[in-house]
Design an enzyme around this catalytic site. Structure first.
Site, PDB file in Angstrom:
ATOM      1  N   ASP B   8      49.018  69.319  48.229  1.00  0.00           N
ATOM      2  CA  ASP B   8      48.203  70.148  47.476  1.00  0.00           C
ATOM      3  C   ASP B   8      46.745  69.659  47.249  1.00  0.00           C
ATOM      4  OD1 ASP B   8      46.947  71.793  45.800  1.00  0.00           O
ATOM      5  OD2 ASP B   8      48.333  71.586  44.008  1.00  0.00           O
ATOM      6  N   LYS B  68      36.322  70.839  46.965  1.00  0.00           N
ATOM      7  CA  LYS B  68      36.903  71.823  47.724  1.00  0.00           C
ATOM      8  C   LYS B  68      35.961  73.315  47.909  1.00  0.00           C
ATOM      9  CE  LYS B  68      41.472  73.973  47.455  1.00  0.00           C
ATOM     10  NZ  LYS B  68      42.572  73.987  46.588  1.00  0.00           N
TER      11      LYS B  68
END
Lengths: 128, 613, 205
Positions: B8, B68
């Site tokens: 993740d 991100k």
């Protein structure tokens, strides 16, 4: 795929949107549709009874940008042309002018059909 | 059977999981299980995770977080975010974003892909240490609403990190797998599940239909620029206002102030998840400003309310797309750190009219699901199947900037669609096609993915060639394109120019660079880490010297001072092990202070080091 | 529709789906012109039980999906990817009645000369009128009349859809009567115009 200014113009500022008086004997109305996508297009021409020249053209199209631009271009092209000249406009001319991609070719077919339908409506109402 | 771990790769934290004999679980324990998605530049290398996290305030110009949010994006799309981020962003060729490190020339610029790769490398290293075996392959999760460019960027990051991507899966889907396959959970095995995933920087809502062994995503919607970071930012804005009322001269544009504000906002948010009110203090030593105040949970909740409302709008939208009513949703699952905020949880509960599943730690659930999917891909089981969708339509630019869809959004993947193109003029041998992704009618509202140049079309009359272009979206949600001219049967060449990503060539170049740099890596990395530890130990000693004055004898204090000098000499050297030995010796000398705050901080620093290396 | 009785290329068992042999678990190479009924292993007919379709789709997905070919040779991986893609498209098309009707008509009418643009008498003029009326309603934000229009269009669409099954059945009984196919074509065309109008009406919460 750079589109010419002219093409983008027909999309963002379509010419000749509106209606002509349907009951006017000099007006021919063409109503066509594209079953591929459910677009409907109404194109009207006004013919000078003396010279048989198309002096005005209007359209109203419910459809995608390409259909609107195709009808806008079609109305521009027919103005000033004789009925016979207008009859000879081909959808491929519209495809080329607007550089329509394959998915949108039916929009140009619609415009060609609309011109033809308007002329035949005019003719049928002016059979002496 | 080879192992495929699940990773993740989060905005705030990254973690990995795998299926052990006892079942799926996160890899690593305690602090080692979670790698904060933060990097800090030091000499010619990176510190990643907790080490970097500690430098956010002491070394803000060189510390990077929330990467991100930059993946597969350009400057224009980031908008306000650019000013909110405490580090500098510049735009390179082809609108490629780069993070700029350094306060003055010469700067060093890095793509988000390279930076994400550093996080992935750290996660990989930690997994290898914990598992005692090398890790080559991974399932990596992305927000469901990530578009092609963002997925490509994620895959490029993994490649740079030396990881083979076995599959990219969507975070909410991963969570659904974790719940659906966990026998301890009383999740209905047939029915519609809504997965509400609010992370640090992204939001997704997905509706899945569970039937038998199949997890089928029916529809998904979201916002890749909305998350807990925005809660923090809203808090930061309030904090600034409050400070300015008392200290009109205060200013916050420098990286250090930004980091101080952000860190305080984060801790207020966390505190308010546990208690109705919290007191905070903001110190800006360079400005001589110190500010203390309270924050009430009601104020925080009304502050974030518009953001939560936005997510609920997405929920309505996704129900419409799925052609389902609220009553047809059988289960609600919460994922992502931001769903821990009580105000968020309450609103979701009211909206769906049922209490959500939260039994699996929302921080871990995505990694666990990815780990299970990795196990399936490695051939460890085949008793379930995930059928996911492409979140946004794919298509091409047509007349006047309109967008023609070729593959519609929410189509189950893998999927293939072909489209026939032709030429406009005689003897034309190439066609350029611009590819976009989105749900809006005009390309200016969609994302440009790239340009495909079809070459090698045999010369023919204009309009005669039939170039069939095949658009393929694989099970990762990533697009590939191939083309052939049907009259001649000739395969047309396709050159892909990504608008927001790295070309294959660029990825290879970065990998070569990092390989060259990696030769002395281990010693260097350790050296860097020990130097940092020394720095912090020194700080701890100096700050608390008054404690030493009262608790230690003069001789003991002298010994500490002398050992500090020895350590200083070692810092200048290149021998990491020698430095470590001297540091440990210093730690021994301060041991009599173990009961004091100073002693505790020094020992934690030294222990933290040995646990991690 | 190349063969009546396709057989497995390894064990020669008669195949249910042209994509996969359930008896020897082998992926099948398939021709590009494969039709969607062959993909899912159903006879070419409008009659299709939703539950059976769903079950077959799941069964095939569980065999074909690339997730199960992670360590297979590259050629097999590729085949599983293409097979899954066509399976997904076939399922989507056959699952939705209007898409299924359109696809089936396309298969049946292959050799027949149908008027592809046929519409009921006066239909186009009515659609143009409704489009203009919708423009006005959208401008005036008249939600009561908008929802009335929405319901009306929706009902007309449903009426059309209800005709597909009996018309296709009639065609099965009288395959020589091309008038039935033409009627179906007219229905499908009309439905697309109605759908276009419906798309323009914003859905109320």
């Amino acid at each position: 795929m750079a589109y010419s200014e002219k093409v983008i113009d027909h999309y963002s500022e379509p010419r000749n949107v509106g209606s002509l008086e349907k009951s006017d004997l000099n007006v021919g109305t063409g109503l066509v549709g594209a079953p591929e996508c459910g677009d409907v297009m109404k194109l009207q021409i006004k013919v000078d009874p003396e010279t048989k020249e198309i002096i005005d053209a209007k359209f109203k199209t419910f459809g995608c940008g390409s259909a609107i631009a195709s009808s806008s271009l079609a109305t521009e092209w027919v103005k000033g042309k004789s009925i016979d000249e207008a009859m000879s406009i081909q959808n491929t001319d519209i495809v080329e002018e607007l550089s329509l991609p394959p998915v949108k070719i039916h929009c140009s077919v619609l415009a060609e059909d609309a011109i033809k339908a308007a002329i035949s409506d005019y003719k049928s109402r002016n059979q002496d | 059977m080879e192992r495929i771990i699940g990773i993740d790769l989060g905005t705030t934290n990254s973690l990995c999981a795998t299926v052990f004999d006892e079942g799926p679980e996160v890899i690593g324990e305690g602090e080692n299980a979670v790698t904060p998605s933060v990097l800090s530049r030091i000499d010619s290398g990176w510190l990643v995770g907790q080490e970097a996290q500690k430098r956010r305030i002491s070394n803000p110009e060189n510390t990077v977080s929330s990467i991100k949010r930059l993946m597969g994006r350009d400057l224009e799309e980031l908008g306000e975010l650019v000013n909110e981020l405490p580090y500098k962003i510049v735009e390179g060729d082809r609108k490629l974003l780069k993070v700029r490190i350094g306060v003055s020339e010469p700067y060093q610029d890095f793509t988000p892909q390279e930076l994400s790769a550093e996080i992935l490398k750290k996660v990989k290293q930690r997994a290898e240490t914990a598992l005692g075996e090398s890790v080559e392959k991974a399932v990596i999760t992305v927000p469901a609403y990530f578009d092609d460019a963002q997925r490509q960027a994620t895959r490029a990051a993994a490649t740079i990190a030396g990881l083979e991507v076995a599959r990219i899966i969507n975070e909410p889907t991963a969570a659904a797998i974790a719940y659906g396959l966990d026998e301890k959970q009383d999740l209905q095995k047939d029915g519609h599940v809504a997965v509400y995933d609010l992370g640090g920087g992204t939001f997704d809502i997905s509706i899945l239909k569970l039937s038998g062994k199949i997890f089928k995503v029916v529809a998904t919607h979201g916002n890749t620029q909305l998350g807990g970071d925005d809660f923090d930012q809203a808090l930061v804005e309030i904090l600034k206002k409050r400070i300015l009322q008392q200290h009109p001269q205060a200013h916050f544009e420098d990286p250090e102030s930004k980091q101080i504000l952000k860190k305080t906002a984060e801790s207020i948010k966390i505190e308010l998840s546990l208690s109705p009110e919290t007191t905070y203090t903001l110190d800006f030593p360079k400005q001589g400003v110190s500010f203390t105040d309270n924050f009430k949970v009601e104020d925080f909740e009304s502050l974030i309310s518009p953001l939560v409302e936005q997510t609920l709008e997405s929920c309505k939208h996704v129900l419409q797309q799925a052609k389902l009513s609220l009553a047809q949703i059988d289960e609600v699952v919460l994922v992502g750190g931001s769903t821990v905020v009580p105000g968020v949880r309450r609103k979701i509960e009211t909206f769906f009219g049922r209490s959500p599943h939260v039994a699996i730690d929302p921080y871990k659930v995505v990694a666990i699901g990815a780990g299970i999917q990795g196990h399936l891909l490695a051939g460890g089981r085949r008793d379930f199947l995930l059928l996911d969708v492409i979140p946004l339509a794919l298509g091409i630019e047509t007349l006047g900037g309109t967008f023609s869809k070729i593959i519609t959004g929410n189509t189950t993947i893998p999927v293939e669609e072909s489209e026939t193109f032709t030429t406009n003029v005689d003897d034309q041998t190439s066609i350029d096609v611009n590819i976009y992704q989105g749900e809006r009618e005009l390309i200016k509202d969609c994302r440009a993915l790239g340009q495909f140049k079809l070459r090698g079309i045999p010369p023919m009359k204009g309009g005669f060639p039939l170039v069939e272009v095949m658009f393929r979206v694989d099970a990762n949600g990533i697009l590939t394109v191939s083309a052939s001219e049907k009259r001649s049967g000739k395969k047309a060449e396709i050159e892909v120019i990504p608008f927001h990503g790295l070309t294959q060539f660029e990825i290879e170049r970065i990998m070569e660079d990092s390989f060259e740099n990696a030769i002395d890596d281990f010693n260097e990395r350790q050296l860097i880490e020990f130097r940092l530890t020394a720095e912090r130990v020194f700080q701890g000693i100096e700050h608390n010297w008054n404690v030493a004055e009262s608790a230690l004898t003069e001789t003991e204090r002298d010994k500490i001072r002398m050992q500090m000098e020895v350590v200083r000499q070692s810092i200048k050297g290149q021998d990491s092990q020698a430095l470590k030995a001297q540091l440990d010796a210093l730690g021994e000398l301060t041991r009599p202070l173990a009961d004091t705050a100073m002693g505790r901080s020094i020992l934690t620093e030294l222990q933290g080091e040995s646990a991690d290396s | 529709m190349a063969f009546d009785e396709p057989a497995c290329h390894t064990c020669e068992t008669t195949l249910v789906s042209r994509l996969f042999c359930f008896s020897c678990n082998a992926l099948q190479p398939f021709p590009r012109e494969i039709d969607f009924f062959e993909v899912l292993g159903f006879p070419v007919s409008f009659e299709l039980k939703s539950a059976e379709l769903e079950e077959r789709y799941q069964q095939l997905s569980l065999e074909l999906h690339p997730d199960f070919y992670g360590s297979a040779p590259e050629a097999e991986q590729l085949l599983s990817e293409t097979a899954s893609a066509i399976l997904n498209t076939a399922y989507k098309t056959l699952h939705e009645p209007t898409l299924r009707a359109g696809y089936l008509l396309h298969l049946l009418a292959e050799k027949q000369q149908l008027d592809e643009r046929s519409l009921p008498e006066g239909f186009l003029a009515e659609m143009f009128f409704l489009q203009e009326e919708l423009d006005e309603l959208l401008d005036s934000v008249n939600s009561v009349e908008l929802s009335a229009m929405h319901d009306d269009l929706q009902n007309r669409k449903k009426d059309i859809e209800a005709d597909y099954a009996p018309l296709f059945k009639k065609h099965e009984e009288h395959p020589e009567d091309s008038g039935i196919l033409q009627q179906l074509q007219t229905h499908l065309n009309a439905e697309r115009y109605l759908r276009r109008l419906l798309e323009r009406i914003p859905v109320a919460d």
